[in-house]
Design an enzyme around this catalytic site. Structure first.
Site, short mmCIF file in Angstrom:
data_model
loop_
_atom_site.label_atom_id
_atom_site.label_comp_id
_atom_site.label_asym_id
_atom_site.label_seq_id
_atom_site.Cartn_x
_atom_site.Cartn_y
_atom_site.Cartn_z
N GLU A 115 0.89 -1.18 0.00
CA GLU A 115 0.00 0.00 0.00
C GLU A 115 0.91 1.20 0.00
OE1 GLU A 115 -1.35 3.23 1.03
OE2 GLU A 115 -1.82 2.39 3.01
N CYS A 154 -2.26 8.74 3.65
CA CYS A 154 -2.03 8.31 2.26
C CYS A 154 -3.22 8.63 1.37
CB CYS A 154 -1.70 6.82 2.23
SG CYS A 154 -2.95 5.76 2.98
#
Length: 464
Positions: A237, A271
């Site tokens: 990720e 993020c």
């Protein structure tokens, strides 16, 4: 202390941990050596067959006890998290609460045997078996939640786990490890802290079956290279530069605060935060003014202080990057709020709104991971979609409009793992989370994410 093979282990080598609100050392922790890594891998490998052989209900019970520990010590853990990470106490409490929720959610998921054919000729079953030893490498922005939402599904399926938290935020995870060391059999759950020097070794180690990594795209590529030598499984990720497309029919009064929160939560160190806004020309000035007003009214300070809404950036390196982006903002656009660091100790940056800026600026094209938001004007929605999709990132994005059907049509065309309509940053343990393009490989959360910690195994039985 480190947790290796069920024992709390000290080390002669130490790491200084900096309180980002003061920029000074507030504690030290042991620094793991390569020998410590070898011991943890060996312990995890030895423990794994017996752990996988337990009934699912027994592993589930251990995870629920793990969640109980997190809940029981929530206030202590949240305060520790503020000291090392910097976020406001309310956000730290939220992270600890979400951690408990994620552990309990994964503890109750089941992956039953899937019978894909059962007739006179064949019975064909699909099983999901443990992989072996899993290594989790986690970042400093959500050091507890991201760490433990990897641990829980991996352990549920019968894997053993070695967690390597960020060297700038290991304290709260180490506290949890100490509290939970007797919940799991020896070697099942291990925690190492390094100085960013063991990741390559763990990634290439032949006895590690999988790496689950959250962090930058550049580091993810290095981990992928290291893992290639043994073709180990990967979940990556990685970075994001989420675009928000704001159509001209929105009610600025009702969406401005939501957009601001989507960009500046956790000091912009998320993020999937909104990192670039494309606003229609008809509402551009009004939106810029509304966001600037919110930014000017936002209280920045120590996360433990009452009323703090935004804390410091987490570390000195990120603080330096933020100051670089402030210089870019002044050079390439017009700063209408913020634009400065606080005149105090610590890594504080005022929430900054930048207008009259365009694609091609480093502030727009590069993930800033700081409380600085560029607002780009567009006239035609096709132009906005093209701009939003132009980068190599593809983690998240959002579309905002009074016409949900129109927004949905645009959302379908955005090249991101997740696209929200009229909100941003929403996630949960039941919702698959995946990156597109260079924002990641694999899936986290949900049943799909659970399967990432398993080996698909088909058993085909001939009846004749």
């Amino acid at each position: 202390k480190l947790l290796i093979d069920g024992q709390l282990v000290d080390s002669e080598q130490r790491l200084d941990i900096i309180d980002p609100a003061s920029g000074t050392v507030y504690t030290t922790v042991p620094r793991a050596s390569k020998a410590d890594a070898d011991n943890a891998i060996a312990a995890a490998r030895i423990a794994q067959p017996a752990w996988a052989a337990l009934k699912l209900a027994e592993r589930r019970e251990c995870l629920n006890l793990f969640a109980d520990i997190v809940k029981e010590h929530a206030d202590e853990l949240a305060r520790s998290l503020v000291q090392e990470q910097g976020k406001p106490l309310a956000e730290a409490r939220m992270e600890i609460a979400f951690t408990e929720i994620f552990i309990r959610h994964f503890a109750q998921i089941e992956l039953p045997v899937d019978v894909v054919q059962d007739d006179d000729d064949f019975r064909i079953e699909v099983h999901h078996k443990a992989l072996g030893v899993v290594v989790g490498i986690t970042p400093w922005n959500f050091p507890v939640l991201i760490s433990l939402f990897k641990v829980a599904p991996a352990l549920l399926l019968g894997n053993t786990f070695i967690l390597k938290p960020s060297p700038t935020t290991p304290v709260t995870v180490l506290k949890i490890a100490a509290l939970a060391k007797d919940i799991f059999p020896r070697g099942v759950f291990n925690v190492l802290v390094d100085a960013n020097d063991l990741g390559a070794y763990l990634s290439a180690h032949a006895d590690v079956a999988k790496i689950s990594f959250t962090g930058s795209t550049a580091t993810g590529k290095k981990i992928m290279q290291g893992a290639a030598s043994t073709l180990k499984r990967l979940t990556l990720e990685l970075g994001g530069n989420d675009a928000g497309i704001i159509l001209g029919d929105v009610d600025i009064a009702s969406v401005a605060q939501k957009i601001f929160d989507s960009a500046f939560f956790n000091c912009g160190q998320v993020c999937i935060a909104m990192k670039r806004v494309y606003a229609h020309a008809s509402i551009y000035d009004e939106l810029c003014a509304a966001l600037a007003k919110i930014a000017d009214a936002t209280q920045v300070g120590n996360g433990l202080a009452e009323g703090t809404q935004i804390g410091p950036l987490q570390n000195a390196m990120q603080f330096e990057k933020a100051q670089h982006f402030l210089r870019i903002a002044a050079q390439d656009g017009k700063i209408v709020a913020g634009g400065a660091v606080l005149d105090s100790a610590g890594y504080f940056v005022r929430p900054t709104i930048v207008r009259d800026i365009a694609d091609g600026s480093e502030l727009v094209d590069v993930e800033q991971f700081a409380p600085i938001l560029p607002i780009i004007k567009f006239h035609d929605v096709e132009e906005a979609i093209t701009r939003a999709n132009a980068l190599s990132y593809g983690l998240g994005g959002s579309v905002w409009s009074a016409d949900i059907d129109k927004a949905y049509t645009i959302a379908r065309r955005m090249e991101s793992g997740t696209v929200w309509v009229n909100h941003h940053l929403h996630f949960g343990p039941h919702i698959p989370f995946a990156g597109a393009k260079e924002s990641g490989i694999g899936v986290e959360f949900s049943v799909e994410g659970l399967k990432e910690f398993s080996q698909t195994a088909v058993i085909s039985i001939a009846k004749k």
